[in-house]
Design a protein around this motif. Structure first.
Motif, PDB file in Angstrom:
ATOM      1  N   ALA A 131      -2.796  -2.790   2.319  1.00 42.68           N
ATOM      2  CA  ALA A 131      -1.925  -2.077   3.033  1.00 42.68           C
ATOM      3  C   ALA A 131      -0.890  -2.745   4.080  1.00 42.68           C
ATOM      4  CB  ALA A 131      -3.066  -1.070   4.158  1.00 42.68           C
ATOM      5  N   GLN A 147       1.827  -3.738   1.866  1.00 43.98           N
ATOM      6  CA  GLN A 147       2.831  -2.349   1.439  1.00 43.98           C
ATOM      7  C   GLN A 147       3.564  -2.104   2.755  1.00 43.98           C
ATOM      8  OE1 GLN A 147      -0.139   0.370   0.026  1.00 43.98           O
ATOM      9  NE2 GLN A 147      -0.052  -0.401  -1.971  1.00 43.98           N
ATOM     10  N   ARG A 195       2.211  -0.823   5.451  1.00 46.08           N
ATOM     11  CA  ARG A 195       1.546   0.369   5.844  1.00 46.08           C
ATOM     12  C   ARG A 195       0.298   0.073   6.480  1.00 46.08           C
ATOM     13  NH1 ARG A 195       0.956   4.626   1.388  1.00 46.08           N
ATOM     14  NH2 ARG A 195      -0.437   3.156   0.515  1.00 46.08           N
ATOM     15  N   ALA A 209      -2.384   2.844   6.976  1.00 42.15           N
ATOM     16  CA  ALA A 209      -2.640   3.813   6.084  1.00 42.15           C
ATOM     17  C   ALA A 209      -4.035   3.649   5.626  1.00 42.15           C
ATOM     18  CB  ALA A 209      -1.573   3.361   4.694  1.00 42.15           C
ATOM     19  N   LEU A 232      -6.193   3.820   2.620  1.00 38.11           N
ATOM     20  CA  LEU A 232      -5.764   3.840   1.024  1.00 38.11           C
ATOM     21  C   LEU A 232      -6.753   4.364   0.344  1.00 38.11           C
ATOM     22  CD1 LEU A 232      -4.228   0.179   0.593  1.00 38.11           C
ATOM     23  CD2 LEU A 232      -2.977   2.293   0.929  1.00 38.11           C
TER      24      LEU A 232
END
Length: 152
Positions: free
Chosen positions: A64, A67, A69, A72, A74
């Motif tokens: 995460a 990325q 993020r 986030a 996942l």
């Protein structure tokens, strides 16, 4: 080749990365299933050389963050990884090896409506795998799958 055709991306996947909650547990599952890791990767990731592509296992939090993020959540299970086998006996053998390694049974291999034979399991992180025989998609001697010409 036209100039436009040369700029289009090739239809290929070279790396599949699965986010995992516990890298050691995930590596233990794939090892028990018979997968062999490739080399000594950096901490927090594991690589498996496949035929023409690589499978990577990467910690969920680190993935995460990679990325961009970090907050986030996942998820898993919204896609399926698949392995086609030469025949039903090979499908059963590959499938049963995964179950013996600790996979969670989702659906035992059975004859399916489209004329093949397939089953589903989830790895310890919930990533879904389909193991199948598709009589309409023959494999080459080295196990590669190339879609046959299809008629309308």
């Amino acid at each position: 080749m036209t100039e436009v055709a040369m700029t289009l991306p090739r239809q290929r996947v070279t790396l599949i990365t699965l986010g995992v909650a516990d890298l050691d547990r995930a590596q233990a599952f794939y090892a028990a299933w018979g997968w062999k890791p490739h080399g000594k990767p950096p901490p927090g990731v594991a690589f498996y050389q496949m035929d023409g592509a690589v499978l990577a296992l990467f910690g969920l939090k680190d993935l995460a963050e990679d990325q961009c993020r970090p907050a986030a959540e996942l998820g898993t299970g919204a896609m399926t990884l698949a392995q086609n086998c030469a025949d039903d006996a090979e499908t059963d053998a590959v499938f049963n090896a995964a179950l013996a390694a600790g996979a969670t049974l989702l659906k035992n291999p059975v004859k399916v409506f489209w004329g093949g034979y397939s089953g589903y399991f989830a790895d310890p992180d919930g990533h879904v795998w389909e193991i199948a025989t598709n009589p309409f998609w023959p494999l080459s001697e080295d196990g590669r799958l190339t879609l046959p010409d299809m008629q309308d």
